[in-house]
Every structure is written in C-alpha cells, then in structure tokens.
Design a protein around this motif. Structure first.
Motif, PDB file in Angstrom:
ATOM      1  N   SER A  69      -4.728  -7.944   1.183  1.00  0.00           N
ATOM      2  CA  SER A  69      -5.634  -8.756   1.997  1.00  0.00           C
ATOM      3  C   SER A  69      -7.027  -8.273   1.637  1.00  0.00           C
ATOM      4  O   SER A  69      -7.190  -7.213   1.036  1.00  0.00           O
ATOM      5  CB  SER A  69      -5.375  -8.566   3.495  1.00  0.00           C
ATOM      6  N   THR A  70      -8.023  -9.011   2.024  1.00  0.00           N
ATOM      7  CA  THR A  70      -9.388  -8.617   1.687  1.00  0.00           C
ATOM      8  C   THR A  70      -9.718  -7.247   2.267  1.00  0.00           C
ATOM      9  O   THR A  70     -10.288  -6.398   1.587  1.00  0.00           O
ATOM     10  CB  THR A  70     -10.389  -9.677   2.198  1.00  0.00           C
ATOM     11  N   LYS A  71      -9.355  -7.005   3.531  1.00  0.00           N
ATOM     12  CA  LYS A  71      -9.635  -5.712   4.169  1.00  0.00           C
ATOM     13  C   LYS A  71      -8.901  -4.573   3.478  1.00  0.00           C
ATOM     14  O   LYS A  71      -9.476  -3.531   3.179  1.00  0.00           O
ATOM     15  CB  LYS A  71      -9.249  -5.745   5.651  1.00  0.00           C
ATOM     16  N   ILE A  72      -7.604  -4.764   3.242  1.00  0.00           N
ATOM     17  CA  ILE A  72      -6.811  -3.702   2.621  1.00  0.00           C
ATOM     18  C   ILE A  72      -7.258  -3.469   1.188  1.00  0.00           C
ATOM     19  O   ILE A  72      -7.406  -2.319   0.746  1.00  0.00           O
ATOM     20  CB  ILE A  72      -5.303  -4.027   2.698  1.00  0.00           C
ATOM     21  N   ASP A  73      -7.504  -4.529   0.440  1.00  0.00           N
ATOM     22  CA  ASP A  73      -7.959  -4.383  -0.944  1.00  0.00           C
ATOM     23  C   ASP A  73      -9.275  -3.608  -1.015  1.00  0.00           C
ATOM     24  O   ASP A  73      -9.481  -2.807  -1.923  1.00  0.00           O
ATOM     25  CB  ASP A  73      -8.135  -5.742  -1.612  1.00  0.00           C
ATOM     26  N   SER A  74     -10.166  -3.838  -0.054  1.00  0.00           N
ATOM     27  CA  SER A  74     -11.447  -3.132  -0.080  1.00  0.00           C
ATOM     28  C   SER A  74     -11.255  -1.629   0.137  1.00  0.00           C
ATOM     29  O   SER A  74     -12.055  -0.831  -0.336  1.00  0.00           O
ATOM     30  CB  SER A  74     -12.409  -3.706   0.952  1.00  0.00           C
ATOM     31  N   ILE A  75     -10.195  -1.238   0.806  1.00  0.00           N
ATOM     32  CA  ILE A  75      -9.885   0.175   1.027  1.00  0.00           C
ATOM     33  C   ILE A  75      -9.229   0.783  -0.218  1.00  0.00           C
ATOM     34  O   ILE A  75      -9.610   1.858  -0.667  1.00  0.00           O
ATOM     35  CB  ILE A  75      -8.955   0.337   2.253  1.00  0.00           C
ATOM     36  N   LEU A  76      -8.250   0.100  -0.765  1.00  0.00           N
ATOM     37  CA  LEU A  76      -7.461   0.666  -1.864  1.00  0.00           C
ATOM     38  C   LEU A  76      -8.114   0.536  -3.236  1.00  0.00           C
ATOM     39  O   LEU A  76      -7.796   1.305  -4.140  1.00  0.00           O
ATOM     40  CB  LEU A  76      -6.074   0.015  -1.890  1.00  0.00           C
ATOM     41  N   SER A  77      -9.018  -0.403  -3.389  1.00  0.00           N
ATOM     42  CA  SER A  77      -9.581  -0.669  -4.712  1.00  0.00           C
ATOM     43  C   SER A  77     -10.557   0.396  -5.200  1.00  0.00           C
ATOM     44  O   SER A  77     -11.129   0.255  -6.274  1.00  0.00           O
ATOM     45  CB  SER A  77     -10.249  -2.039  -4.741  1.00  0.00           C
ATOM     46  N   VAL A  78     -10.730   1.472  -4.445  1.00  0.00           N
ATOM     47  CA  VAL A  78     -11.566   2.579  -4.914  1.00  0.00           C
ATOM     48  C   VAL A  78     -10.846   3.402  -5.979  1.00  0.00           C
ATOM     49  O   VAL A  78     -11.437   4.278  -6.591  1.00  0.00           O
ATOM     50  CB  VAL A  78     -12.010   3.498  -3.749  1.00  0.00           C
ATOM     51  N   GLY A  79      -9.572   3.109  -6.199  1.00  0.00           N
ATOM     52  CA  GLY A  79      -8.782   3.851  -7.177  1.00  0.00           C
ATOM     53  C   GLY A  79      -8.733   3.161  -8.527  1.00  0.00           C
ATOM     54  O   GLY A  79      -9.433   2.196  -8.795  1.00  0.00           O
ATOM     55  N   PHE A  80      -7.854   3.686  -9.387  1.00  0.00           N
ATOM     56  CA  PHE A  80      -7.615   3.121 -10.713  1.00  0.00           C
ATOM     57  C   PHE A  80      -6.686   1.924 -10.586  1.00  0.00           C
ATOM     58  O   PHE A  80      -5.694   1.983  -9.857  1.00  0.00           O
ATOM     59  CB  PHE A  80      -6.906   4.141 -11.630  1.00  0.00           C
ATOM     60  N   SER A  81      -6.935   0.871 -11.314  1.00  0.00           N
ATOM     61  CA  SER A  81      -6.025  -0.268 -11.331  1.00  0.00           C
ATOM     62  C   SER A  81      -4.748   0.132 -12.059  1.00  0.00           C
ATOM     63  O   SER A  81      -4.788   0.776 -13.102  1.00  0.00           O
ATOM     64  CB  SER A  81      -6.662  -1.455 -12.052  1.00  0.00           C
ATOM     65  N   ALA A  82      -3.604  -0.262 -11.512  1.00  0.00           N
ATOM     66  CA  ALA A  82      -2.310  -0.014 -12.163  1.00  0.00           C
ATOM     67  C   ALA A  82      -1.777  -1.288 -12.799  1.00  0.00           C
ATOM     68  O   ALA A  82      -0.619  -1.351 -13.192  1.00  0.00           O
ATOM     69  CB  ALA A  82      -1.318   0.536 -11.136  1.00  0.00           C
ATOM     70  N   ASN A  83      -2.632  -2.287 -12.905  1.00  0.00           N
ATOM     71  CA  ASN A  83      -2.222  -3.586 -13.426  1.00  0.00           C
ATOM     72  C   ASN A  83      -1.650  -3.488 -14.838  1.00  0.00           C
ATOM     73  O   ASN A  83      -0.707  -4.191 -15.179  1.00  0.00           O
ATOM     74  CB  ASN A  83      -3.401  -4.559 -13.371  1.00  0.00           C
ATOM     75  N   HIS A  84      -2.208  -2.606 -15.672  1.00  0.00           N
ATOM     76  CA  HIS A  84      -1.730  -2.473 -17.049  1.00  0.00           C
ATOM     77  C   HIS A  84      -0.297  -1.949 -17.116  1.00  0.00           C
ATOM     78  O   HIS A  84       0.363  -2.071 -18.139  1.00  0.00           O
ATOM     79  CB  HIS A  84      -2.670  -1.580 -17.866  1.00  0.00           C
ATOM     80  N   LEU A  85       0.189  -1.396 -16.015  1.00  0.00           N
ATOM     81  CA  LEU A  85       1.576  -0.942 -15.932  1.00  0.00           C
ATOM     82  C   LEU A  85       2.474  -1.998 -15.297  1.00  0.00           C
ATOM     83  O   LEU A  85       3.645  -1.756 -15.051  1.00  0.00           O
ATOM     84  CB  LEU A  85       1.668   0.357 -15.114  1.00  0.00           C
ATOM     85  N   GLY A  86       1.900  -3.160 -15.019  1.00  0.00           N
ATOM     86  CA  GLY A  86       2.645  -4.232 -14.362  1.00  0.00           C
ATOM     87  C   GLY A  86       2.736  -4.045 -12.858  1.00  0.00           C
ATOM     88  O   GLY A  86       3.583  -4.659 -12.206  1.00  0.00           O
ATOM     89  N   ILE A  87       1.876  -3.207 -12.306  1.00  0.00           N
ATOM     90  CA  ILE A  87       1.882  -2.903 -10.879  1.00  0.00           C
ATOM     91  C   ILE A  87       0.598  -3.441 -10.266  1.00  0.00           C
ATOM     92  O   ILE A  87      -0.499  -3.039 -10.660  1.00  0.00           O
ATOM     93  CB  ILE A  87       1.987  -1.380 -10.638  1.00  0.00           C
ATOM     94  N   LYS A  88       0.721  -4.345  -9.320  1.00  0.00           N
ATOM     95  CA  LYS A  88      -0.454  -4.925  -8.674  1.00  0.00           C
ATOM     96  C   LYS A  88      -0.866  -4.049  -7.502  1.00  0.00           C
ATOM     97  O   LYS A  88      -0.535  -4.322  -6.345  1.00  0.00           O
ATOM     98  CB  LYS A  88      -0.159  -6.354  -8.216  1.00  0.00           C
ATOM     99  N   ASN A  89      -1.551  -2.970  -7.847  1.00  0.00           N
ATOM    100  CA  ASN A  89      -2.014  -2.024  -6.844  1.00  0.00           C
ATOM    101  C   ASN A  89      -3.001  -1.087  -7.517  1.00  0.00           C
ATOM    102  O   ASN A  89      -3.250  -1.205  -8.713  1.00  0.00           O
ATOM    103  CB  ASN A  89      -0.842  -1.243  -6.249  1.00  0.00           C
TER     104      ASN A  89
END
Length: 140
Positions: free
Chosen positions: A37-57
């Motif tokens: 969600s927009t609120k949760i993404d704003s909290i968690l997105s301070v980290g490294f994207s795991a998208n390149h591993l196929g993980i949307k987080n």
C-alpha cells in the motif's frame, strides 16, 4: 530526473515510486502500482529492492528493519513474517532463512498485531550478527 517524478528521453520515460524505478514505453498508460500500500511502501522502500531476485519487496538492514517494524506497529499493522538476506557490496543474496507469524483461532486482531510485532522485533534483533537484511511481510 525532473523533480523526482518523471523524465523523458527520446523513446522511454522512467517513474520513481517510493525509490523503485519502473520503465514504461513512451505512449503507454502511466500506472503506478504499490507493492503493499502507499503507506507501507513508504516505510519499507528505504531498503534495497529485491525485484531482481523476483521478489516484490525491499530488504532493509537490521537498523532500518527494526525502525520499520516500529512504524508498522504505530499504524497497527501486523507482520506476517519475513525473509533474511545477506548484504554484500551493496548487493543482496538470499539466505533462505525466514520467520512467520500466524494468527491463532482464538486471537483477536489487536492481540495478533501486538504478538506479530514482538516476534518480528525479536527475530530481527536476535538474528546472528553479520551483514544481513530483512524483507518484511506486513498484513494488508
């Protein structure tokens, strides 16, 4: 990037949404999608994207993960679990370690949220020292 929102080159444009960049072909409909969600993404997105591993987080170091758990607690959002990653040279690698927290049949939402936050904090803070990060799975 123009104001951190969108920039055009001759054939493509890029959009930043909570530190995650998405590429769209020129002329395509612009759709911004939240992972949680927009609120949760704003909290968690301070980290490294795991998208390149196929993980949307995102993967957060121990300090940022503990801070994110506190922010989720303040929003009364339970944590269903998470995954552990090794962080080396700005890159992340799966360790295949994880934790989970399921709601008990006789447990109300408020008590589950408190317990899940406590378990997440304990797991993150007690995980063996090293260059590790955590992908947190919030209840949405």
């Amino acid at each position: 990037m123009n104001g951190g929102i969108a920039t055009e080159d001759t054939s493509n444009f890029y959009v930043r949404s909570h530190q995650a960049f998405k590429r769209y072909e020129k002329g395509a409909d612009l759709i911004l999608c939240a992972i949680w969600s927009t609120k949760i993404d704003s909290i968690l997105s301070v980290g490294f994207s795991a998208n390149h591993l196929g993980i949307k987080n995102w993967v957060l170091d121990r300090e940022k993960a503990a801070r994110a758990i506190t922010q989720l607690e303040n929003l009364k959002i339970a944590v269903l679990g998470g995954d552990v990653f090794e962080i080396e040279g700005g890159k992340i690698y799966q360790t295949y370690d994880s934790w989970c927290c399921d709601q008990k049949d006789d447990e109300n939402e408020q008590n589950f949220t408190k317990r899940s936050i406590l378990e997440a904090k304990e797991y993150i803070l007690n995980y063996p020292k090293g260059k590790v990060g955590f992908a947190i799975v919030p209840k949405t």
